[in-house]
Design an enzyme around this catalytic site. Structure first.
Site, PDB file in Angstrom:
ATOM      1  N   SER A  29      22.818  72.164  -0.980  1.00 15.51           N
ATOM      2  CA  SER A  29      22.992  71.985   0.437  1.00 15.51           C
ATOM      3  C   SER A  29      22.725  70.570   0.938  1.00 15.51           C
ATOM      4  O   SER A  29      23.188  70.205   2.019  1.00 15.51           O
ATOM      5  CB  SER A  29      22.051  72.951   1.185  1.00 15.51           C
ATOM      6  OG  SER A  29      20.702  72.595   0.975  1.00 15.51           O
ATOM      7  N   LYS A  41      17.420  64.335   5.425  1.00 14.74           N
ATOM      8  CA  LYS A  41      18.200  65.565   5.597  1.00 14.74           C
ATOM      9  C   LYS A  41      17.826  66.167   6.959  1.00 14.74           C
ATOM     10  O   LYS A  41      16.650  66.141   7.347  1.00 14.74           O
ATOM     11  CB  LYS A  41      17.857  66.547   4.472  1.00 14.74           C
ATOM     12  CG  LYS A  41      18.715  67.813   4.452  1.00 14.74           C
ATOM     13  CD  LYS A  41      18.337  68.695   3.251  1.00 14.74           C
ATOM     14  CE  LYS A  41      19.200  69.939   3.157  1.00 14.74           C
ATOM     15  NZ  LYS A  41      18.860  70.779   1.990  1.00 14.74           N
ATOM     16  N   SER A  61      19.421  72.497  -4.373  1.00  8.94           N
ATOM     17  CA  SER A  61      20.018  71.741  -3.270  1.00  8.94           C
ATOM     18  C   SER A  61      19.774  70.236  -3.293  1.00  8.94           C
ATOM     19  O   SER A  61      20.365  69.503  -2.502  1.00  8.94           O
ATOM     20  CB  SER A  61      19.543  72.294  -1.930  1.00  8.94           C
ATOM     21  OG  SER A  61      20.206  73.510  -1.649  1.00  8.94           O
TER      22      SER A  61
END
Lengths: 487, 483
Positions: free
Chosen positions: A156, A81, A180
């Site tokens: 997210s 990420k 997330s």
């Protein structure tokens, strides 16, 4: 079952690599080719560095040839990420603010995965500064759900979930502040684990809400998640909130630990707003455990109704402070139209941050303001303790809790324009962060229209072994892990 | 109307640790800009602070030295404001749970004369907390550059109660506090390097009034003298404002020590809302008894306590103690020498008058001195035994300071020993002197002891000034008794 290497598990690939049926370079090339083939439709990555990935793969092959392979992860491409620092790679948090920022250092998880021989692969899209539940709040545009390209992958960590579901990585890392990791895992049909707060070092993770953030893995199977967790967990002297605890061999543990377990069903997690298809799928999951001899018990988490409010006070307060450093002075976006120092702050931040980030900074600044602190932040911290106590009380009677991960399957890109509607995506995941507990989302079926559904298992602090074992038992008896999106 | 000033001081002291407060980067002064940095100091994305225990040790020790109550648990708070010298745009500090509460700083006001001890007072402290220092801005014609070398240096904020009333008290407070910090090894307190910085809160009120007046914060008091002068100036300014019928505005003023003037920096309306909240990146710290005991054992005797001991145990005059006790090393040096010589006052005089003069002239520190406590003690013994005379001893000292040779060797080499040492020659001179002065002999016989001195001049003359006075005295008495 597919024979494509990019859809295989770490466990399978490690065996193939050890048996010299496959090289890390070939595997990495296959992942790169797959990424190039689908990325135009999925858009899971902010950037990737083929040359660097192949160089790492080549080093891995050399180690293995010399009999110095470092374990199951050696040579496995793992996506990051874009919120976890990797030396020499961009670190943007999907924000214009950090569009040109390159990290000069490694996060602790990066160091650990490099030491385990993993091929650090690509920078994955996300909601800007991890604020969102759909990956639509990205300065680089949204990521699509590989199961339906018109839909969001969740967020997210949407890029991390989508890349894995699309075969663009073998496993990925995400971060989970209010759901997330687990929510996008559910929406993309993969396993997503949020470890106990303090189990994985946050050093090198761009902070959203420091007391809630945890790094965790996305994987095709529970076993793969256990392998990655084993590599990244552990005390780190560079993170004061990391916990000194013995790290077990999760992979061994999840096979050795056997049920039956006592499982709790929190009644507050099955109320209004839950999609009936998801409710039915989770009920079938519960029925499976019951069929395995597990004792199923209804439990209550009475402060559940306050989770969302508590979260949006604490998380935004911490975020407003954590994001103060992005000011255009030392690095990051600097406005070219500023007349003085105050103007430079205003314009750089106005230009660099997206709408959702600004909304949360403003909210967080407000709740910490003089005269409001006691009413908001201090009270939220007290409620947080009550929420944690709710969970801990249930664990006197049960080993783990089962809930839906998300109240809804993947929704259409652009469908939820109201930020409050989006905040509701996290109602089943937020409590786990507030309580600092481990939670895992495992695929438990599909809607009639073919969208993945996830079930969430919530465990006791630092008892990931047990949580993984419970999830593994379900996963082994079902075939969801062998279903792949038609891309 | 008569006014009384009320003064409180906020003193920032940099703690002398090898590395910064939240990361392993070195602390330092005078390095190339931005070389003492890392991801934590620069607040790069993802960097986290980790507490440096040495900084905590130092502040707990400071608290113990000043008699503060040490909090059993202390936590860290973020003080939030935007300014380019603050890399995170918040400063990690302590808000509502400072590690040290209460305590006092003992001060001495000037006495009626230089050799008279002045009044002692204990100025109460409000609190001491630990925080991180910020970077430094260097303003150019067209730009401002930031140097983060100083950022993250551990910094103590020592806040006094508003309990001082004169600029002299503030001066004495700062002098004593500074000495205490240096004594404890907590800081070098070099104000030129910014290791000690002082802001003063000053208000005035009519004498007899108990309510506090409107306070003005005075900044940039960057030497101890400026603190005294700036406060004196501000008190005068406030009285002037009131006497002209004006009102005191709550504000921050900048004092310029060069011109002796001050100007307003900002008024209260521009005050910050710092939005303090507990730093979620750092854990609260428990301070247990064992930790405190360990540090207590490292605490030195403070200067005023030492002075009281020197006065009582060594019977030194006040001026001598004042010259000795404020420099820890010098006080230790004195004690070592006095122990060897057995003559504390003479030892103290040699150190304060001769050693310090020679060191000053040579621009050397005590640590550079070739004269060790043993040299001083040996010299004191030579004079005391009459082996060398005082004037000769002064000459010996200068030579000893230059060469580091022992005093007896210097005396031998330079022929500075008192002579003769053989009593035969001396006895003859004594007989001659008694015979030449029957009047003094008669006076002595009739009981006037001081008459003996009349014989000594001729004896010294005969001995060309090198007679051992003690021996002369003894010989004379022996002969007079049998005359």
């Amino acid at each position: 079952m597919t024979s494509e290497p990019f859809y295989q598990t770490i466990a399978q690939l490690a065996a193939a690599l050890d048996a010299k049926r496959l090289s890390s370079v070939d595997l990495t090339k296959a992942v790169i080719a797959r990424t190039k083939a689908v990325e135009g439709r999925v858009h899971a990555f902010n950037s990737f560095d083929e040359t660097d990935a192949l160089a790492q793969a080549s080093s891995s092959d050399a180690r293995r040839a010399a009999g110095q392979a470092r374990g199951a992860l050696d040579g496995i491409p793992i996506g990051f990420k874009d919120v976890i620092a990797v030396t020499g790679q961009p670190l943007t948090a999907s924000s214009k603010m950090l569009a040109n920022f390159v990290s000069p250092y490694d996060a602790t998880v990066t160091t650990k995965l490099k030491n385990a021989g993993a091929v650090v692969w690509g920078r994955l899209n996300m909601d800007e500064f991890a604020m969102g539940s759909s990956t639509e709040n990205s300065a680089n545009g949204p990521t699509s759900n590989p199961w339906d390209l018109t839909r969001v992958p969740g967020g997210s960590s949407g890029g991390s979930a989508a890349a894995l579901a699309a075969g663009e990585a073998i496993a990925t890392l995400g971060s989970d502040t209010g759901g997330s990791i687990r929510q996008p895992a559910a929406l993309c049909g993969v396993v997503g684990l949020k470890p106990t707060y303090g189990l994985v070092s946050r050093f090198g993770l761009i902070a959203f809400a420091s007391s809630l953030d945890q790094i965790g893995p996305f994987a095709r199977t529970v076993e793969d998640a256990a392998i990655v967790l084993g590599a990244i967990a552990g005390y780190d002297e560079r993170d004061s909130t990391s916990f000194q605890t013995e790290i077990p061999d999760y992979r061994v543990d999840l096979k050795q630990r056997q049920g039956p377990w006592k499982l709790g069903i929190p009644k507050e997690y099955f109320g209004e707003g839950l999609d009936p298809e998801i409710a039915a799928a989770v009920e079938r999951t519960i029925a499976f455990y019951k069929g395995q001899g597990c004792e199923i018990k209804e439990v209550s988490l009475p402060h559940t109704q306050y989770c969302l409010d508590t979260y949006y006070v604490i998380a935004t307060a911490e975020a407003s402070s954590n994001l103060a450093r992005y000011d255009g002075i030392r690095y990051g976006h600097r406005s070219q139209n500023a007349s003085d120092i105050v103007d430079l702050y205003f314009k750089s931040r106005a230009e660099g941050f997206g709408a959702e980030v600004k909304r949360r900074i403003i909210l967080g600044t407000y709740v910490l303001s003089s005269g409001y602190y006691d009413a908001y932040y201090l009270r939220a911290q007290k409620v947080r303790t009550l929420i944690r106590n709710d969970f801990l009380a249930t664990f006197r009677d049960v080993d783990a809790l089962i809930t839906p991960t998300s109240p809804m399957p993947a929704f259409k890109i652009g469908e939820k324009a109201d930020p409050l509607a989006l905040y509701l995506c996290d109602i089943y995941t937020i409590g786990v962060n507030l309580a600092g507990l481990p939670g895992i989302s495992v695929p438990c079926g599909f809607t009639k229209s073919g969208l993945p559904i996830g079930a969430q298992l919530i465990g006791q602090p630092f008892r990931e072994s047990e949580l993984l074992a419970i999830a593994h038992a379900y996963e082994q008896a079902h075939d969801w892990k062998n279903k792949f999106p038609a891309l | 109307m008569n006014y009384e000033a009320v003064i409180g001081l906020e003193v920032h002291v940099q703690v002398k640790t090898r590395s910064k407060i939240f990361t392993r980067v070195s602390t330092g002064y005078g390095y190339e800009p931005n070389t003492l940095t890392d991801p934590v100091v620069l607040a790069l994305p993802g960097a986290l602070p980790v507490m440096n225990k040495a900084a905590l040790d130092a502040i707990i020790k400071a608290g113990l030295l000043l008699g503060c109550e040490i909090a059993p648990v202390c936590k860290w708070d973020r003080k939030q404001y935007f300014y380019p010298d603050s890399p995170k745009n918040y400063q990690i500090s302590q808000y509502d749970q400072p590690i040290c509460l209460g305590g006092t700083v003992e001060i001495e006001l000037p006495g009626s004369a230089r050799n008279v001890m002045g009044e002692h007072k204990k100025i109460p402290l409000t609190r001491i907390h630990l925080e991180e220092d910020v970077g430094k801005l260097n303003h150019g014609a067209n730009d401002s550059l930031v140097d983060y070398n100083r950022a993250g240096t551990p910094l103590m904020e020592i806040v006094s109660d508003p309990a001082m009333h004169t600029a002299e008290e503030a001066y004495a407070y700062l002098t004593s506090l500074r000495a205490t910090m240096i004594y404890g090894g907590i800081s070098d307190c070099d104000m030129e390097k910014g290791q000690l910085r002082c802001d003063a809160n000053i208000s005035i009120r009519p004498v007899g009034e108990t309510k506090l007046g409107v306070k003005v914060e005075l900044k940039n008091l960057n030497s101890i003298s400026y603190v005294r002068d700036g406060i004196a100036h501000e008190i005068k300014r406030q009285i002037g404002v009131l006497e002209r019928g004006g009102i005191i505005v709550q504000e921050t003023r900048d004092y310029d020590g060069m011109t002796g003037t001050s100007q307003s920096l900002r008024s209260k309306e521009m005050a910050h809302d710092y939005r303090y909240f507990p730093d979620p990146d750092l854990m609260p710290v428990k301070v247990d008894e064992a930790w405190k005991d360990k540090l207590r054992a490292e605490c030195p005797e403070l200067p005023f306590d030492k002075q009281r001991r020197f006065l009582a145990d060594y019977q030194l005059p006040y001026t001598l103690t004042s010259a000795l006790v404020w420099d820890h090393a010098l006080a230790d040096y004195f004690e070592a020498a006095a122990k060897l010589s057995g003559k504390p006052q003479a030892t103290g005089n040699w150190i304060v008058n001769d050693l310090l003069r020679e060191l000053g002239a040579a621009k050397l520190g005590l640590a550079d001195s070739r004269v060790a406590p043993a040299h001083i003690a040996a010299l004191v013994k030579l004079v005391d035994s009459g082996t060398v005379l005082t004037n000769a001893a002064k000459e010996i000292f200068v030579e000893m300071f230059a060469t580091g040779d022992q005093p007896d060797a210097v005396a031998e080499r330079k022929g500075l020993n008192a002579a003769p040492t053989d009593s035969n020659g001396l006895e003859q001179w004594c007989r001659d002197a008694i015979a030449a002065n029957p009047k003094a002999l008669a006076e002595f016989k009739s009981g006037k002891d001081s008459a003996i001195n009349a014989f000594k001049g001729p004896i010294m003359k005969a001995a060309k000034g090198k007679a051992n006075p003690k021996l002369v005295d003894e010989t004379l008495r022996k002969l007079l008794a049998s005359s």
